[in-house]
Design a protein around this motif. Sequence first.
Motif, short mmCIF file in Angstrom:
data_model
loop_
_atom_site.label_atom_id
_atom_site.label_comp_id
_atom_site.label_asym_id
_atom_site.label_seq_id
_atom_site.Cartn_x
_atom_site.Cartn_y
_atom_site.Cartn_z
N LYS A 285 0.80 -1.22 0.00
CA LYS A 285 0.00 0.00 0.00
C LYS A 285 0.84 1.28 0.00
O LYS A 285 0.83 2.07 -0.93
CB LYS A 285 -0.92 0.00 1.22
CG LYS A 285 -2.03 -1.04 1.18
CD LYS A 285 -3.13 -0.61 0.22
CE LYS A 285 -4.32 -1.56 0.32
NZ LYS A 285 -5.40 -1.18 -0.62
N ILE A 286 1.59 1.47 1.08
CA ILE A 286 2.24 2.77 1.30
C ILE A 286 3.40 3.01 0.34
O ILE A 286 3.52 4.09 -0.24
CB ILE A 286 2.71 2.89 2.76
CG1 ILE A 286 1.50 2.76 3.70
CG2 ILE A 286 3.43 4.22 2.99
CD1 ILE A 286 1.86 2.74 5.18
N LEU A 287 4.27 2.01 0.14
CA LEU A 287 5.42 2.20 -0.74
C LEU A 287 4.98 2.53 -2.16
O LEU A 287 5.53 3.45 -2.79
CB LEU A 287 6.30 0.96 -0.73
CG LEU A 287 7.51 0.99 -1.70
CD1 LEU A 287 8.41 2.18 -1.39
CD2 LEU A 287 8.30 -0.31 -1.62
N MET A 288 4.01 1.78 -2.68
CA MET A 288 3.54 2.05 -4.04
C MET A 288 2.96 3.45 -4.16
O MET A 288 3.21 4.17 -5.13
CB MET A 288 2.50 0.99 -4.45
CG MET A 288 3.08 -0.42 -4.58
SD MET A 288 1.82 -1.64 -4.99
CE MET A 288 1.29 -1.07 -6.60
N HIS A 289 2.19 3.84 -3.15
CA HIS A 289 1.59 5.17 -3.14
C HIS A 289 2.68 6.24 -3.10
O HIS A 289 2.65 7.21 -3.86
CB HIS A 289 0.68 5.30 -1.92
CG HIS A 289 0.17 6.68 -1.67
ND1 HIS A 289 -0.84 7.26 -2.40
CD2 HIS A 289 0.55 7.63 -0.75
CE1 HIS A 289 -1.07 8.50 -1.94
NE2 HIS A 289 -0.25 8.74 -0.94
N MET A 290 3.67 6.05 -2.23
CA MET A 290 4.74 7.03 -2.08
C MET A 290 5.64 7.09 -3.32
O MET A 290 6.10 8.16 -3.70
CB MET A 290 5.58 6.71 -0.85
CG MET A 290 4.89 7.06 0.45
SD MET A 290 4.63 8.85 0.57
CE MET A 290 3.45 8.93 1.91
N GLU A 291 5.91 5.95 -3.91
CA GLU A 291 6.75 5.94 -5.11
C GLU A 291 6.10 6.76 -6.22
O GLU A 291 6.76 7.59 -6.86
CB GLU A 291 6.97 4.50 -5.58
CG GLU A 291 7.92 4.41 -6.79
CD GLU A 291 8.32 2.97 -7.08
OE1 GLU A 291 9.34 2.52 -6.53
OE2 GLU A 291 7.61 2.32 -7.86
N THR A 292 4.82 6.54 -6.43
CA THR A 292 4.10 7.32 -7.45
C THR A 292 4.09 8.80 -7.12
O THR A 292 4.37 9.65 -7.98
CB THR A 292 2.64 6.81 -7.57
OG1 THR A 292 2.64 5.43 -7.93
CG2 THR A 292 1.88 7.61 -8.62
N GLU A 293 3.81 9.11 -5.86
CA GLU A 293 3.71 10.52 -5.45
C GLU A 293 5.05 11.24 -5.54
O GLU A 293 5.15 12.35 -6.08
CB GLU A 293 3.17 10.59 -4.03
CG GLU A 293 3.06 12.02 -3.50
CD GLU A 293 2.77 12.06 -2.02
OE1 GLU A 293 3.53 12.71 -1.28
OE2 GLU A 293 1.77 11.45 -1.60
N LEU A 294 6.11 10.61 -5.00
CA LEU A 294 7.41 11.27 -4.96
C LEU A 294 8.03 11.40 -6.34
O LEU A 294 8.71 12.40 -6.63
CB LEU A 294 8.35 10.53 -4.01
CG LEU A 294 7.97 10.59 -2.53
CD1 LEU A 294 8.92 9.77 -1.69
CD2 LEU A 294 7.93 12.03 -2.03
N MET A 295 7.81 10.43 -7.20
CA MET A 295 8.31 10.56 -8.58
C MET A 295 7.55 11.66 -9.31
O MET A 295 8.12 12.41 -10.10
CB MET A 295 8.19 9.24 -9.32
CG MET A 295 9.25 8.23 -8.93
SD MET A 295 9.42 6.92 -10.15
CE MET A 295 10.58 5.84 -9.32
N SER A 296 6.26 11.76 -9.02
CA SER A 296 5.47 12.83 -9.62
C SER A 296 5.96 14.19 -9.13
O SER A 296 6.08 15.14 -9.91
CB SER A 296 3.99 12.65 -9.27
OG SER A 296 3.21 13.70 -9.78
N ALA A 297 6.27 14.27 -7.84
CA ALA A 297 6.78 15.53 -7.28
C ALA A 297 8.15 15.87 -7.86
O ALA A 297 8.45 17.05 -8.15
CB ALA A 297 6.87 15.42 -5.76
N LEU A 298 8.99 14.84 -8.04
CA LEU A 298 10.31 15.06 -8.63
C LEU A 298 10.17 15.58 -10.05
O LEU A 298 10.87 16.52 -10.45
CB LEU A 298 11.11 13.75 -8.64
CG LEU A 298 12.48 13.79 -9.33
CD1 LEU A 298 13.43 14.76 -8.63
CD2 LEU A 298 13.10 12.39 -9.40
#
Length: 778
Positions: A285-298
């Motif tokens: 749940k959390i890692l997949m969500h964070m990976e998508t979010e942080l790459m989008s922010a980057l």
Amino acid sequence: MSNAINQMIASELNVRNEQITAAVTLLDDGNTVPFIARYRKEVTGGLDDTQLRNLESRLGYLRELDDRRQVILKSITEQGKLTPELEAEITGADSKTRLEDLYLPYKPKRRTKGQIAIEAGLAPLADTLWQQPSQEPEATAAGYVDADKGVGDTKAALDGARAILMERFAEDAALLDKVRRHLQSNAELTSRLVDGKEQEGAKFKDYFEYNEPLKNIPSHRALALFRGRNEGFLQLSLNADPQQEEGVRGSYCEIMIADHYGVTLGSQPADTWRKQVISWAWRIKILMHMETELMSALREKAEDGAMQVFADNLKDLLMAAPAGPRITLALDPGLRTGCKVAVVDQTGKLLDTATIYPHQPQRQVAQSEATVLALITKHNVNLIAIGNGTASRETDSFVTNLLKDNNLKVQSVMVSEAGASVYSASELAANEFPNLDVSLRGAVSIGRRLQDPLAELVKIDPKSIGVGQYQHDVSQSMLAKRLDAVVEDCVNAVGVDVNTASPALLTRVAGLNTTIAQNIVSYRDENGRFDARTTLKKVARLGPKAFEQCAGFLRIMNGKNPLDSSAVHPESYAVVKAIAASNDKPVDAIIGNSDFLRGLKPAEYTDEKFGLPTVTDIISELDKPGRDPRPEFKTATFAEGVNEVKDLIPGMVLEGVITNVTNFGAFVDVGVHQDGLVHISALSDKFVSDPREVVKAGDIVKVKVMEVDLQRKRIGMSMRLNDEPGQEKPARKPQGQRQQPREQRQPRGNSNRSHQGQSNNSAMGGAFAAAFANAKKK
């Protein structure tokens, strides 16, 4: 809420709340940024155009945030789940990410495994096992088996309870915030080659085995990585534990989850199950969500950085020194199709055209010389512009020889023709020169952009000028908005002669649009030149508001009122008259009278309407009325005999022009049809964090050739003239600063640049999985 928004922006811009409130009011009333920055300094406390642009952008974001906040509050209220505590958190959310985190548990969604489990009555089982680790999972779950509710056995019951907790963790805004902050500071971005793509993706070879801390990745490398992924050559992933020892399977983020809920994992009956819940919640749940979010922010941050690079370079080009109102002969070089020639007068009006063939295969040198000489003599040409495209150096040599052989005192200048072909084929060019061949229109554009780069370049879509960094990889709508703002600010900083300006240039003046700009030109064509600013009020659709916004930026040269040629706004003419009257002088006698003006005390001429900033600006403008803020016109001299990349020899010192500045260095044109790269580490003997601290587009510089790669058409250069080819001399850098690897340059016109980065891992000294296996101590 508006006051809270204003206070937030004031804090971010480090100005007073009153300044922001005043500026927001002016913007909401339809005033333009250039007008506010120049003519409303008393109201805003002197906010400049950069601050106002930042304010405008941030205001839009925060208002969108507030609109979304209201939608979320309404949705949760309708669900009957809005508590005072939740409302306070939502009201205090300062970013869209935080707001969406808070809304996540209440956001309407398809039925999930967790929701189905709750409907099956498994929530008490989840709470019991999570809060009472002494309970034996299998035995406790047996009491919840109910085939009618879809719970066929204890495994199904435990799976449902786990799904409930996993979703609960993944929707905990406070937990997500903790994990996000940890990853932003510690996670690495990892790039690996897609199997079987090594040859096809060779241009991304620097990223086949690549790791770098997320927080350190500069915009150009981030965009290169995303491009590699989009083209199917790279696989990107987030490594949450880059400093973890080999073979350790758990993540430090799992410990963070346990800490967040005050859970101690030991050897109690439910601890193995609880550890599995935490591990699954993290990985699934959390890692997949964070990976998508942080790459989008980057990507968002990288795009913003790339757009800023483009905007800065565009501003430098637009504000480049104009050659001025001189009769100009322009040459658009070519080989087989010949060189297109156009002569324009001091105002850019087309006088004559021709086509010559001085180069191979025709090699009509004598005829070409005769044609050019005739045009120079006929029109009294005193400036020659040569496009820097194909055959430019051959054409430059042809012109140099012609001028030398005939002892002509005519200056020739190499001019960037980036975007000239775009203009030539545009509707604007077709309307301006309906009966002129497209290629000849390009020659006209080259001549005009030497006379006045700003006036000519505004006719071209800024994105076509080609001074960006990965410009095709960013949001095109956001890029267009950013660049349009740059063009508007530059045009209004210089001012526009309303009697000679094109519709394209007038469109960029504050308060005007395409329709009004065309109406101004139509009025001018029908009634002759404007002799006063007040006459503009007769132009169709140019109402009082538009006049207020544009009048100060439009110039009337040699008109009825001498102030009309200055940047003094018509609303302030009374101040000038008062200054003149109090000193018994006519208005025209004080304009340009430096000795008199410098002796004035601005405070003596202020009143309730016009404060000290405005009066000070007025006196300064009267000292140098209509002054052009652009620098003095200078040109670079390319070395004779150095016409192609193969003519370059390491160690050569050449004069060139900065054509583009990026985050990793600057590109220099030395006249060989291929820009060379001066890496950021070779710009100066001192540490350079931003290349624009040292150079900007249009600067004339001396460089030393360090390396030449004929096969890939890459040229390495240095502005540290003591450097020797083959001997790397790293620039001095602050303590702890890691020198980034040298970037590489693709041939001009190809924005596919490959960049290299590396990470510096060090062990934190903790084995996270072991902490779980051996019972974590609080």
